[in-house]
Each structure stands twice: as structure tokens, then as C-alpha cells.
Scaffold this motif. Structure first.
Motif, PDB file in Angstrom:
ATOM      1  N   ALA A 185      -0.990 -26.302  23.932  1.00 54.32           N
ATOM      2  CA  ALA A 185      -0.346 -25.036  23.553  1.00 54.32           C
ATOM      3  C   ALA A 185      -1.325 -24.048  22.939  1.00 54.32           C
ATOM      4  N   GLY A 186      -2.314 -24.541  22.222  1.00 55.83           N
ATOM      5  CA  GLY A 186      -3.264 -23.653  21.583  1.00 55.83           C
ATOM      6  C   GLY A 186      -4.192 -22.949  22.549  1.00 55.83           C
ATOM      7  N   CYS A 187      -4.297 -23.464  23.764  1.00 53.77           N
ATOM      8  CA  CYS A 187      -5.185 -22.879  24.781  1.00 53.77           C
ATOM      9  C   CYS A 187      -4.416 -22.216  25.910  1.00 53.77           C
ATOM     10  N   CYS A 188      -3.076 -22.215  25.810  1.00 53.06           N
ATOM     11  CA  CYS A 188      -2.262 -21.794  26.944  1.00 53.06           C
ATOM     12  C   CYS A 188      -2.443 -20.320  27.285  1.00 53.06           C
ATOM     13  N   ASP A 189      -2.501 -19.455  26.284  1.00 44.43           N
ATOM     14  CA  ASP A 189      -2.640 -18.026  26.550  1.00 44.43           C
ATOM     15  C   ASP A 189      -3.943 -17.728  27.295  1.00 44.43           C
ATOM     16  N   LYS A 190      -5.041 -18.365  26.867  1.00 44.67           N
ATOM     17  CA  LYS A 190      -6.326 -18.153  27.526  1.00 44.67           C
ATOM     18  C   LYS A 190      -6.291 -18.676  28.953  1.00 44.67           C
ATOM     19  N   LEU A 191      -5.680 -19.832  29.168  1.00 44.25           N
ATOM     20  CA  LEU A 191      -5.566 -20.380  30.527  1.00 44.25           C
ATOM     21  C   LEU A 191      -4.777 -19.431  31.411  1.00 44.25           C
ATOM     22  N   ARG A 192      -3.700 -18.868  30.902  1.00 42.10           N
ATOM     23  CA  ARG A 192      -2.880 -17.952  31.688  1.00 42.10           C
ATOM     24  C   ARG A 192      -3.662 -16.690  32.050  1.00 42.10           C
ATOM     25  N   GLU A 193      -4.439 -16.193  31.102  1.00 39.56           N
ATOM     26  CA  GLU A 193      -5.276 -15.017  31.386  1.00 39.56           C
ATOM     27  C   GLU A 193      -6.290 -15.327  32.481  1.00 39.56           C
ATOM     28  N   ASP A 194      -6.956 -16.462  32.349  1.00 38.64           N
ATOM     29  CA  ASP A 194      -7.972 -16.837  33.337  1.00 38.64           C
ATOM     30  C   ASP A 194      -7.346 -17.097  34.705  1.00 38.64           C
ATOM     31  N   TYR A 195      -6.183 -17.711  34.708  1.00 39.65           N
ATOM     32  CA  TYR A 195      -5.471 -17.991  35.964  1.00 39.65           C
ATOM     33  C   TYR A 195      -5.114 -16.692  36.674  1.00 39.65           C
ATOM     34  N   ASN A 196      -4.595 -15.738  35.916  1.00 37.61           N
ATOM     35  CA  ASN A 196      -4.223 -14.451  36.490  1.00 37.61           C
ATOM     36  C   ASN A 196      -5.440 -13.717  37.037  1.00 37.61           C
ATOM     37  N   ALA A 197      -6.555 -13.785  36.301  1.00 37.18           N
ATOM     38  CA  ALA A 197      -7.779 -13.126  36.758  1.00 37.18           C
ATOM     39  C   ALA A 197      -8.317 -13.780  38.022  1.00 37.18           C
ATOM     40  N   ARG A 198      -8.162 -15.105  38.134  1.00 37.97           N
ATOM     41  CA  ARG A 198      -8.702 -15.838  39.280  1.00 37.97           C
ATOM     42  C   ARG A 198      -7.821 -15.719  40.512  1.00 37.97           C
ATOM     43  N   PHE A 199      -6.496 -15.769  40.336  1.00 34.10           N
ATOM     44  CA  PHE A 199      -5.592 -15.851  41.485  1.00 34.10           C
ATOM     45  C   PHE A 199      -4.678 -14.637  41.628  1.00 34.10           C
ATOM     46  N   GLY A 200      -4.679 -13.726  40.659  1.00 38.48           N
ATOM     47  CA  GLY A 200      -3.802 -12.574  40.746  1.00 38.48           C
ATOM     48  C   GLY A 200      -2.341 -12.928  40.674  1.00 38.48           C
ATOM     49  N   ASP A 201      -2.010 -14.011  39.997  1.00 39.15           N
ATOM     50  CA  ASP A 201      -0.628 -14.481  39.920  1.00 39.15           C
ATOM     51  C   ASP A 201      -0.376 -15.001  38.512  1.00 39.15           C
ATOM     52  N   GLU A 202       0.896 -15.214  38.195  1.00 42.41           N
ATOM     53  CA  GLU A 202       1.263 -15.649  36.856  1.00 42.41           C
ATOM     54  C   GLU A 202       1.372 -17.168  36.783  1.00 42.41           C
ATOM     55  N   LEU A 203       0.974 -17.705  35.642  1.00 42.19           N
ATOM     56  CA  LEU A 203       1.266 -19.082  35.271  1.00 42.19           C
ATOM     57  C   LEU A 203       2.387 -19.001  34.239  1.00 42.19           C
ATOM     58  N   HIS A 204       3.555 -19.510  34.581  1.00 44.95           N
ATOM     59  CA  HIS A 204       4.758 -19.279  33.799  1.00 44.95           C
ATOM     60  C   HIS A 204       5.008 -20.420  32.817  1.00 44.95           C
ATOM     61  N   VAL A 205       5.213 -20.085  31.550  1.00 44.22           N
ATOM     62  CA  VAL A 205       5.594 -21.070  30.539  1.00 44.22           C
ATOM     63  C   VAL A 205       7.109 -21.176  30.522  1.00 44.22           C
ATOM     64  N   ILE A 206       7.641 -22.388  30.738  1.00 44.79           N
ATOM     65  CA  ILE A 206       9.087 -22.561  30.820  1.00 44.79           C
ATOM     66  C   ILE A 206       9.636 -23.477  29.728  1.00 44.79           C
ATOM     67  N   GLY A 207       8.766 -24.079  28.921  1.00 46.88           N
ATOM     68  CA  GLY A 207       9.269 -24.972  27.888  1.00 46.88           C
ATOM     69  C   GLY A 207       8.146 -25.688  27.179  1.00 46.88           C
ATOM     70  N   ARG A 208       8.496 -26.810  26.536  1.00 45.18           N
ATOM     71  CA  ARG A 208       7.486 -27.570  25.812  1.00 45.18           C
ATOM     72  C   ARG A 208       7.804 -29.059  25.857  1.00 45.18           C
ATOM     73  N   ILE A 209       6.751 -29.855  25.687  1.00 45.80           N
ATOM     74  CA  ILE A 209       6.894 -31.303  25.589  1.00 45.80           C
ATOM     75  C   ILE A 209       7.212 -31.655  24.141  1.00 45.80           C
ATOM     76  N   VAL A 210       8.177 -32.558  23.949  1.00 40.69           N
ATOM     77  CA  VAL A 210       8.571 -33.001  22.612  1.00 40.69           C
ATOM     78  C   VAL A 210       8.442 -34.518  22.532  1.00 40.69           C
ATOM     79  N   GLY A 211       8.577 -35.050  21.318  1.00 44.37           N
ATOM     80  CA  GLY A 211       8.344 -36.476  21.108  1.00 44.37           C
ATOM     81  C   GLY A 211       9.477 -37.362  21.578  1.00 44.37           C
ATOM     82  N   SER A 212      10.696 -36.848  21.582  1.00 43.42           N
ATOM     83  CA  SER A 212      11.850 -37.658  21.975  1.00 43.42           C
ATOM     84  C   SER A 212      11.743 -38.066  23.434  1.00 43.42           C
TER      85      SER A 212
END
Length: 310
Positions: free
Chosen positions: A259-286
Motif C-alpha cells: 500500500a505504501g508504494c501503490c501510488d507510485k506504481l500507478r503513476e509509473d504504470y500509467n506512464a508506461r502503458f497509458g492506462d489506469e491501474l485501479h485500486v478496488i480494495g485491500r487485503i485484511v488478516g481475516s
């Protein structure tokens, strides 16, 4: 053995647990993987397409089916963070699918093979007294440290998807209703971003979306021993949410990301592929095996299931 896909696969894995794997990964990912030296790994996957289950002959040209047969396997290779290298093809054909039909099928298979530089290195052919059956084995290569497995998700990870979901399932619905000329009916996609994402250390678990995230996310949860929350309003789709999460055959990528690197990954992904990497949720312990579905923060309890093979 269980009459569900999850149960059947688990029972098969237990049955064969007493046989040494010789360095191959256990059952559970899009591909099995083995080190081949030089810091590289070989990934191997197989998929079967059966007439009237995975495709309708009257609604798909043989050329399109030839393309799809390889694409769905290359999607598995991409989901492991690898680049495709070769394939093997086995065909079981009734008499009315030989000759011109088979030639057009192979032309489609060849064109996708050439586009991706994937050699056809073997296979088998046999006659069929029923419908068409196609089986493909796909092989890929990647740096050993870049392999992405379903078992690597950790609590706190962001859950992401590439592309937009639901178009393929909506297309099948249109075809079955006799509307074969709609945009959705022509939409089958393969992502080519897998190898790039495989090289990113912040990507933990990854797989392709073949049965819909209502099923496929559960595979990551089960393999990683975690739970998941999904925000339905964040799911990228042009159709209804149920079709988007249950329909399958999107062949986009489902991944979990630090999660701490997600924003940077999304920026780099968009710059590389011209498309969005969509965040839809999160992993939890349960890890009770159920996905927690949220609609604008409100918990809902829909009976959503992905494509079931049995």
C-alpha cells in the motif's frame, strides 16, 4: 472428491502430495515454475477450451477461436510476471471442423504466435465424435526473483486490477440473446503488462482474471491465508457490477500491492502503458474464505460467485 472446482483441485493436490515434485511449484498458481539456471525460471501452464462450454462455434469464427486459444494461455504466463516463449497445441476435431475450418483456426493461432514471438513446438491431433476440444500448453521465462504467486499477498496490501471488467461476460450474454454485433460481443482482451509488473518488487501476489474476481480473488485469499475487502464503487466497469465481478474471461490482471508504494506504481504504470491501474480494495488478516463487499463504505451481502466449472 468434491463437486466444486475449489474442492476438486484441493483434493487432487492432497492426493499427489506424496510424490516429490522435483523442483516444480505445487498446484495452486496460474503456472507451475521451476528454476532453469542462470537466474531464470521457466513457467508452464495449460488450459482447455471445450465447445459449448468455453465457446459457441456459431458465434465465433475459427480464426477468432484460434487467437483466443493461445491468448488465454499467454494471459496465465503474463500473470506470473513472465514473457511467453513457446506453446504446444492439441486438437480434437469432429469431421465438420477439419479442412477449411481447421486451416482458419491455425491461421489465427499463428498470427497471435507471431505477434508475441511464441514458437509452436509440439502437440497432438485426434478425431472427435462430439464437439471441438482445444488444449494448449504455454511456456514462458522470467528472472527467478520476478515470479509472482497467489500465495504472496499480505494484510494491508492494496487490491488492484488492470483494465475494465465485465465486457466479455456481457458479450456472451449478448451473443446468447442473438445480438452478436454489439461492442461487448467483440471484446476479448489480453494484458501484456504482466512481465512489467513482475519486475516490480511492490507487487506481491498476481493472477489473471478468468472466472471473475468473485472467484479469482478467493484463490489469492486461500493461497495466502488472508481475507479481502472490495469496494464495489471502485470496480472499473461499463456494465453492472455483478456482471463485472462474476462474469469472467476478462483476462486482465488481479494483483496485490504494498500500500505504501501503490501510488507510485500507478503513476509509473500509467506512464508506461497509458492506462489506469485501479485500486478496488485491500487485503485484511481475516481468512474465513468470504470476500467482504462494501458499497460506499456500507457492508453488503450479495450472493456473488464467479464462473463455476462444475
Amino acid at each position: 472428491m468434491s463437486n466444486t472446482e475449489f474442492g476438486f483441485i484441493s483434493s487432487v493436490a492432497r492426493l499427489f502430495a506424496d510424490i516429490p515434485r522435483g523442483g516444480f511449484d505445487a498446484i495452486g498458481d496460474d503456472c507451475t515454475c521451476i528454476g532453469i539456471g542462470g537466474g531464470e525460471s521457466l513457467v508452464i501452464s495449460t488450459d482447455m477450451l471445450v465447445e459449448n462450454v468455453h465457446f459457441l462455434r456459431d458465434a465465433s469464427s475459427p480464426y477468432e477461436l484460434g487467437c483466443k486459444s493461445l491468448l488465454v494461455n499467454l494471459s496465465d504466463v503474463a500473470a506470473m510476471g513472465a514473457r511467453p516463449a513457446a506453446s504446444l497445441l492439441s486438437l480434437s476435431l469432429p469431421r465438420d471442423a477439419t479442412g477449411a475450418w481447421a486451416e482458419e483456426f491455425m491461421r489465427g493461432y499463428h498470427d497471435i504466435s507471431k505477434r508475441w514471438g511464441v514458437a509452436l513446438v509440439g502437440g497432438d491431433t485426434t478425431s472427435s465424435e462430439g464437439g471441438i476440444a482445444v488444449n494448449v500448453v504455454a511456456l514462458g521465462r522470467c528472472p527467478a526473483g520476478s515470479v509472482k504467486r497467489r500465495s504472496d499477498a499480505v494484510p494491508g496490501d492494496a487490491i488492484c486490477v488492470t483494465g475494465r471488467l465485465g465486457a466479455s461476460a456481457a458479450g456472451l450474454r449478448d451473443i446468447l440473446a442473438g445480438r452478436a454485433d454489439t461492442d461487448y460481443a467483440r471484446c476479448h482482451r489480453l494484458v501484456d503488462e504482466g512481465a512489467w509488473l513482475g519486475g516490480r518488487a511492490e507487487v506481491h501476489a498476481m493472477m489473471d482474471i478468468s472466472d471473475g474476481i468473485a472467484s479469482d480473488l478467493r484463490h489469492i485469499m486461500e493461497c495466502s491465508g488472508v481475507g479481502a475487502e472490495v469496494h464495489t464503487e471502485c470496480i472499473p466497469t461499463d456494465v453492472d457490477v455483478e456482471t463485472a465481478v462474476c462474469g469472467g474471461e476478462d483476462y486482465e490482471l488481479l494483483l496485490t500491492v504494498d500500500a505504501g508504494c501503490c501510488d507510485k506504481l500507478r503513476e509509473d504504470y500509467n506512464a508506461r502503458f497509458g492506462d489506469e491501474l485501479h485500486v478496488i480494495g485491500r487485503i485484511v488478516g481475516s481468512a474465513d474464505g468470504r470476500i467482504v463487499w462494501l458499497d460506499n463504505g456500507r457492508r453488503i451481502a450479495p450472493d456473488w460467485r464467479g464462473f463455476e466449472h462444475y
